[in-house]
Design a protein around this motif. Structure first.
Motif, PDB file in Angstrom:
ATOM      1  N   GLY A 118       1.511 -30.566  -8.543  1.00 11.83           N
ATOM      2  CA  GLY A 118       2.060 -30.389  -7.201  1.00 11.83           C
ATOM      3  C   GLY A 118       1.214 -29.523  -6.286  1.00 11.83           C
ATOM      4  N   LYS A 119       0.073 -29.074  -6.777  1.00 10.02           N
ATOM      5  CA  LYS A 119      -0.821 -28.230  -5.981  1.00 10.02           C
ATOM      6  C   LYS A 119      -2.163 -28.936  -5.834  1.00 10.02           C
ATOM      7  N   SER A 120      -2.799 -28.744  -4.679  1.00  8.12           N
ATOM      8  CA  SER A 120      -4.122 -29.334  -4.467  1.00  8.12           C
ATOM      9  C   SER A 120      -5.166 -28.558  -5.238  1.00  8.12           C
ATOM     10  N   GLY A 121      -6.078 -29.273  -5.857  1.00 10.37           N
ATOM     11  CA  GLY A 121      -7.131 -28.640  -6.641  1.00 10.37           C
ATOM     12  C   GLY A 121      -8.435 -29.396  -6.524  1.00 10.37           C
ATOM     13  N   TRP A 122      -9.472 -28.844  -7.089  1.00 14.83           N
ATOM     14  CA  TRP A 122     -10.813 -29.427  -7.018  1.00 14.83           C
ATOM     15  C   TRP A 122     -10.877 -30.849  -7.547  1.00 14.83           C
ATOM     16  N   SER A 123     -10.085 -31.162  -8.557  1.00 20.81           N
ATOM     17  CA  SER A 123     -10.196 -32.485  -9.175  1.00 20.81           C
ATOM     18  C   SER A 123      -9.366 -33.554  -8.474  1.00 20.81           C
ATOM     19  N   ASP A 124      -8.479 -33.167  -7.571  1.00 22.95           N
ATOM     20  CA  ASP A 124      -7.620 -34.140  -6.897  1.00 22.95           C
ATOM     21  C   ASP A 124      -8.416 -35.023  -5.938  1.00 22.95           C
ATOM     22  N   GLY A 125      -7.856 -36.178  -5.658  1.00 17.77           N
ATOM     23  CA  GLY A 125      -8.509 -37.115  -4.760  1.00 17.77           C
ATOM     24  C   GLY A 125      -7.613 -37.483  -3.594  1.00 17.77           C
TER      25      GLY A 125
END
Length: 173
Positions: A118-125
């Motif tokens: 549920g949190k944005s992170g480096w691996s998200d697209g």
């Protein structure tokens, strides 16, 4: 949401540009289910969104519609409808039926939360209708580059996901 250091943008991906965090209660928006039957029967106005280019078949995918104006596009709390479901790929892609209130110009933003936290992170697209180029310094494309015109039927849109790769953001393929 964005943190800057002297050298690099930290904790920021294309997905974070979608600003899909908590929104004010007064905004008129609705979390809806992904009812593909609505698009297959031709009921509109709606957008049949096909999302491809997943880095992994994990986590959650969020699809949001916005009015196609500068004042509403990607603004916090300004989304119209949101579909948020676990990733379940079929042939490497997922399809979504996104109803819109009336014929007009809209934009669709997609976020792949790869770890489902549920949190944005480096691996998200993430990606957008129109598949505009984005970068670490320009995470929010203009509505002009992302707009889709929707009539009273069902419009079709393809969205290719982008992921961070080194200091750039691009499709994985």
């Amino acid at each position: 949401m964005f943190k800057f250091s002297n050298v690099a943008l930290v904790g920021c991906t294309a997905a974070m540009a979608l600003a899909m965090a908590a929104t004010p209660a007064s905004a008129q928006r609705e979390k809806i289910s992904n009812n593909l039957n609505q698009c297959s029967t031709g009921n509109g106005p709606a957008v049949l969104v096909e999302v491809r280019g997943f880095k992994k078949a994990t986590g959650r995918i969020r699809v949001q519609s916005y009015e196609g104006t500068k004042t509403k596009w990607l603004k916090k709390g300004a989304w119209i409808n949101r579909i948020d479901v676990p990733v379940r790929l079929k042939g490497g892609k997922m399809r979504f039926c996104m109803p819109v209130p009336k014929a007009g110009v809209y934009g669709i933003a997609v976020r792949h939360d790869m770890d489902g936290n549920g949190k944005s992170g480096w691996s998200d697209g993430g990606g957008f209708t129109g598949n505009p180029n984005i970068s670490l310094t320009n995470l929010k494309p203009s509505i002009r580059k992302s707009a889709i015109r929707v009539g009273n039927g069902v419009a079709r849109a393809n969205v290719v996901l982008n992921y961070r790769s080194g200091l750039s953001i691009k499709p994985i393929g």
